[in-house]
Design an enzyme around this catalytic site. Structure first.
Site, PDB file in Angstrom:
ATOM      1  N   LYS A  72       0.838  -1.213   0.000  1.00  0.00           N
ATOM      2  CA  LYS A  72       0.000   0.000   0.000  1.00  0.00           C
ATOM      3  C   LYS A  72       0.869   1.257   0.000  1.00  0.00           C
ATOM      4  O   LYS A  72       1.713   1.425   0.875  1.00  0.00           O
ATOM      5  CB  LYS A  72      -0.909  -0.019   1.233  1.00  0.00           C
ATOM      6  CG  LYS A  72      -1.774   1.242   1.418  1.00  0.00           C
ATOM      7  CD  LYS A  72      -2.731   1.089   2.602  1.00  0.00           C
ATOM      8  CE  LYS A  72      -3.500   2.380   2.880  1.00  0.00           C
ATOM      9  NZ  LYS A  72      -4.444   2.250   4.024  1.00  0.00           N
ATOM     10  N   ARG A  89      -7.688  -0.851   0.543  1.00  0.00           N
ATOM     11  CA  ARG A  89      -8.105  -2.084  -0.117  1.00  0.00           C
ATOM     12  C   ARG A  89      -8.460  -1.845  -1.586  1.00  0.00           C
ATOM     13  O   ARG A  89      -8.343  -2.748  -2.417  1.00  0.00           O
ATOM     14  CB  ARG A  89      -9.280  -2.711   0.657  1.00  0.00           C
ATOM     15  CG  ARG A  89     -10.530  -1.867   0.692  1.00  0.00           C
ATOM     16  CD  ARG A  89     -11.479  -2.283   1.809  1.00  0.00           C
ATOM     17  NE  ARG A  89     -10.987  -1.834   3.127  1.00  0.00           N
ATOM     18  CZ  ARG A  89     -11.589  -2.115   4.292  1.00  0.00           C
ATOM     19  NH1 ARG A  89     -12.698  -2.855   4.290  1.00  0.00           N
ATOM     20  NH2 ARG A  89     -11.107  -1.666   5.421  1.00  0.00           N
ATOM     21  N   ASP A 128     -12.609   6.434   3.488  1.00  0.00           N
ATOM     22  CA  ASP A 128     -11.436   6.173   4.325  1.00  0.00           C
ATOM     23  C   ASP A 128     -10.972   4.710   4.229  1.00  0.00           C
ATOM     24  O   ASP A 128      -9.886   4.371   4.677  1.00  0.00           O
ATOM     25  CB  ASP A 128     -11.751   6.545   5.778  1.00  0.00           C
ATOM     26  CG  ASP A 128     -10.491   6.734   6.613  1.00  0.00           C
ATOM     27  OD1 ASP A 128      -9.392   6.771   6.029  1.00  0.00           O
ATOM     28  OD2 ASP A 128     -10.612   6.860   7.847  1.00  0.00           O
ATOM     29  N   LYS A 147     -10.982  11.925   8.410  1.00  0.00           N
ATOM     30  CA  LYS A 147     -10.523  11.489   9.717  1.00  0.00           C
ATOM     31  C   LYS A 147     -10.555  12.658  10.681  1.00  0.00           C
ATOM     32  O   LYS A 147     -10.498  13.817  10.274  1.00  0.00           O
ATOM     33  CB  LYS A 147      -9.059  10.996   9.620  1.00  0.00           C
ATOM     34  CG  LYS A 147      -8.879   9.669   8.923  1.00  0.00           C
ATOM     35  CD  LYS A 147      -7.424   9.245   8.954  1.00  0.00           C
ATOM     36  CE  LYS A 147      -7.188   7.952   8.207  1.00  0.00           C
ATOM     37  NZ  LYS A 147      -7.855   6.775   8.805  1.00  0.00           N
ATOM     38  N   ASP A 165      -3.103   9.899   4.113  1.00  0.00           N
ATOM     39  CA  ASP A 165      -4.505   9.459   4.199  1.00  0.00           C
ATOM     40  C   ASP A 165      -5.303  10.404   5.098  1.00  0.00           C
ATOM     41  O   ASP A 165      -5.263  10.293   6.323  1.00  0.00           O
ATOM     42  CB  ASP A 165      -4.560   8.024   4.754  1.00  0.00           C
ATOM     43  CG  ASP A 165      -5.986   7.472   4.803  1.00  0.00           C
ATOM     44  OD1 ASP A 165      -6.898   8.116   4.229  1.00  0.00           O
ATOM     45  OD2 ASP A 165      -6.176   6.393   5.403  1.00  0.00           O
TER      46      ASP A 165
HETATM   47  N1  BES Z   1      -4.745   3.910   6.854  1.00  0.00           N
HETATM   48  C1  BES Z   1      -5.936   3.582   7.559  1.00  0.00           C
HETATM   49  C2  BES Z   1      -5.725   2.511   8.628  1.00  0.00           C
HETATM   50  C3  BES Z   1      -4.916   2.906   9.827  1.00  0.00           C
HETATM   51  C4  BES Z   1      -5.530   3.432  10.947  1.00  0.00           C
HETATM   52  C5  BES Z   1      -3.572   2.707   9.852  1.00  0.00           C
HETATM   53  C6  BES Z   1      -4.787   3.751  12.059  1.00  0.00           C
HETATM   54  C7  BES Z   1      -2.824   3.024  10.971  1.00  0.00           C
HETATM   55  C8  BES Z   1      -3.442   3.545  12.078  1.00  0.00           C
HETATM   56  C9  BES Z   1      -6.976   3.054   6.601  1.00  0.00           C
HETATM   57  O1  BES Z   1      -6.970   3.616   5.337  1.00  0.00           O
HETATM   58  C10 BES Z   1      -8.292   3.371   7.214  1.00  0.00           C
HETATM   59  O2  BES Z   1      -8.606   4.520   7.326  1.00  0.00           O
HETATM   60  N2  BES Z   1      -9.044   2.337   7.610  1.00  0.00           N
HETATM   61  C11 BES Z   1     -10.297   2.522   8.219  1.00  0.00           C
HETATM   62  C12 BES Z   1     -11.232   1.482   7.656  1.00  0.00           C
HETATM   63  C13 BES Z   1     -12.661   1.680   8.065  1.00  0.00           C
HETATM   64  C14 BES Z   1     -13.228   2.924   7.409  1.00  0.00           C
HETATM   65  C15 BES Z   1     -13.425   0.464   7.637  1.00  0.00           C
HETATM   66  C16 BES Z   1     -10.149   2.355   9.730  1.00  0.00           C
HETATM   67  O3  BES Z   1      -9.400   1.488  10.156  1.00  0.00           O
HETATM   68  O4  BES Z   1     -10.735   3.143  10.449  1.00  0.00           O
HETATM   69 ZN    ZN Z   2      -5.192   4.332   4.698  1.00  0.00          ZN
HETATM   70 MN    MN Z   3      -8.082   5.388   5.243  1.00  0.00          MN
END
Ligand code: BES
Ligand code: ZN
Ligand code: MN
Length: 506
Positions: free
Chosen positions: A272, A358, A354, A284, A277
């Site tokens: 990735k 994937r 967010d 976020k 992000d």
């Molecule tokens: N990059 C984030 C995941 C992440 C969160 C990495 C905290 C490191 C620390 C990813 O893109 C994300 O935002 N995932 C979401 C998925 C959700 C919306 C299903 C998450 O984990 O909140």
């Molecule tokens: Zn992410």
């Molecule tokens: Mn994200």
């Protein structure tokens, strides 16, 4: 960069700014090289242990300045912890406090025994690998933005007295130094501020994945970068959608290392590469958002793994595929409610912008499977916050569709000391990501978030044996621990290099 090498000598006679020996917790008296050094300096180490100044706890240090007896002016004793609990990875971990002492004293050369090879019971070559990786990782500094630079130790010398084991120690030190260099190369990318590492910058850095590791290694590495027009032609709906909100166009990095025979199969490493992000329209919260520069750690890790494989001359054909995007929000951003058509042809309903990782990984995996027909595929991603909740910073979250491959990964995890724990991908979880309007939705609700993300990715493997690493909890270290300073850890490079080299010649 700190030079890491090794000589066959008696450490008492080695001229360095500091010599390093070790001691197990609870050891009555020093043994091996530590005993020899102690005898030479009038039993100062034994006295410190007897008087309770030094217990030998893992990573504890005792600094001595003996007036005579050694060719070097300083002695540092590092604790190896309890002998029963000792593992090869502890030999790596204890080098961090050693190097911190060397930096504190602003030393230029350090000479050290190989930890764990004697009373620790670790095979000397293996112990040397761990120690050298530890030295390299401990030397990592990211002080590009500091006026006052950190002190750099010029040379870290491992000293092995036994001529019989010296060849394997020398090979181990060289192996560890090369792997450590590659890991640090990736760590610098992860630490770089997001404005200075946007998708094109990451792609440009990837072009250097084979540089500076020797000409014969470099000749086997070839890097291509696809841009917006190529990705549009490939109908990479996932990558294109996530990139839409950013002024920076996406890139797809394809880095090949041809270490194997021409006809032998590829192994694909997909990582990735979200350079920042924000969450996009599903924004976020502000707290901690600055850390989202490490959302490309999976991509950096795969490129670093390829660099390490090339530096080691591993006899395999490896391709790293890294989709690079910036997940921003703007008038051109993709939205919740949108339905994407992915490169594979599958449609995905967006419920959160967010859950972008994937989407880009799915296209990159489709690309890897179509172009390279890999025998095996691994992906690494800072994919879910849920993985941090489930496994914390101790274990990588691991999932896969092939029992044999997963069990080989478990073996590589144990051998490398980089912990990974398997989570199930049972069919029942698939229900959570079925969409009413299209085939899939990009989030699976509040339950089992790490697994539903993995299960989503599984839809894009085309049946290729595959393992997924969720490194959200392990790629960034908050507070110094287990041989890592605060900052990027380099996960999962140690595990993957072990995996790739243990099946050498495939
Ligand atoms: N990059 C984030 C995941 C992440 C969160 C990495 C905290 C490191 C620390 C990813 O893109 C994300 O935002 N995932 C979401 C998925 C959700 C919306 C299903 C998450 O984990 O909140
Ligand atoms: Zn992410
Ligand atoms: Mn994200």
């Amino acid at each position: 960069m700190m030079r890491i090498d090794c000589i066959s000598a008696d450490i008492r006679a080695v001229k360095a700014d500091m010599v390093v020996v070790n001691l197990f917790e609870g050891a009555k008296r020093p043994g091996g090289a530590t005993a020899a050094v102690d005898a030479a300096i009038g039993n100062a180490i034994a006295a410190a242990v007897r008087d309770g100044d030094f217990a030998g706890k893992l990573g504890e240090t005792l600094s001595l300045r003996p007036s005579r007896g050694l060719a070097s002016p300083r002695v540092l004793v590092v604790g190896l912890g309890k002998k029963e609990k000792f593992t090869a990875d502890h030999a790596r971990q204890v080098v961090l406090p050693v190097l911190k002492e060397a930096k504190r004293f602003k030393l230029s050369t350090v000479a050290s025994v190989v930890h764990g090879a004697g009373a620790g019971g670790v095979d000397p070559g293996t112990a040397a690998r761990f120690c050298a990786i530890g030295a390299a990782l401990s030397a990592f500094e990211f002080d590009r933005y500091k006026e006052e630079k950190a002190h750099r130790v010029a040379r870290f010398l491992f000293v092995e007295r036994d001529a019989k084991v010296f060849p394997s120690v020398r090979a181990g030190v060289s192996w560890g130094a090369r792997v450590g260099e590659a890991i640090n190369w990736g760590r610098s990318l992860v630490a770089t501020p997001p404005a200075e590492l946007r998708p094109d910058d990451l792609a440009r850095a990837a072009r250097g994945a084979g540089r500076g590791i020797g000409v014969s290694a470099a000749r086997k590495v070839r890097v291509r970068v696809l841009g917006l027009a190529d990705l549009s032609a490939l109908k990479a709906g996932g990558i294109l959608a996530v990139a839409k909100g950013s002024a920076a166009p996406p890139r797809l990095v394809i880095a090949e290392y041809r270490g194997g025979n021409p006809g032998s199969p590829w192994i694909a490493l997909v990582g990735k590469g979200v350079t920042f992000d924000t969450g996009g329209i599903s924004l976020k919260k502000w707290e901690g958002m600055e850390k989202m520069k490490y959302d490309m750690a999976g991509g950096a890790g795969m490129l670093a793994t390829l660099r390490a494989a090339a530096a080691l001359g591993i006899r395999r054909n490896i391709v790293a595929v890294v989709p690079c995007v910036e997940n921003m929000l703007s008038g051109t951003a993709y939205r919740p409610g949108d339905v994407l058509r992915m490169m594979s042809g599958k449609t995905v309903e967006i419920l959160s912008t967010d859950a972008e990782g994937r989407l880009i990984l799915a296209d990159a995996m489709t690309y890897a499977v179509r172009k390279y027909k890999p025998k095996e595929m691994v992906d690494a991603a800072t994919l879910t916050g849920a993985c941090v909740v489930a496994l914390g910073s101790v274990n990588i979250g691991m999932m896969g569709n092939d029992e044999g491959m997963v069990s080989r990964m478990k073996a590589a995890s144990a051998a490398s000391g980089e912990k990974a724990w398997e989570l199930p991908l049972h069919e029942e979880y698939f229900d959570q990501i079925k969409s009413d309007i299209g085939e899939l939705k990009n989030i699976g609700g509040s339950e089992a978030g790490t697994i539903t993300a993995g299960r989503f990715l599984q839809e894009f493997t085309g049946g290729t044996p595959w393992v997924h690493f969720d490194i959200a909890g392990t790629a960034w270290v908050e507070k110094e621990k287990r041989g890592y300073g605060p900052g990027p850890s380099g996960a999962p490079v140690r595990l993957l290099v072990e995996y790739l080299s243990s099946r050498d010649g495939l």
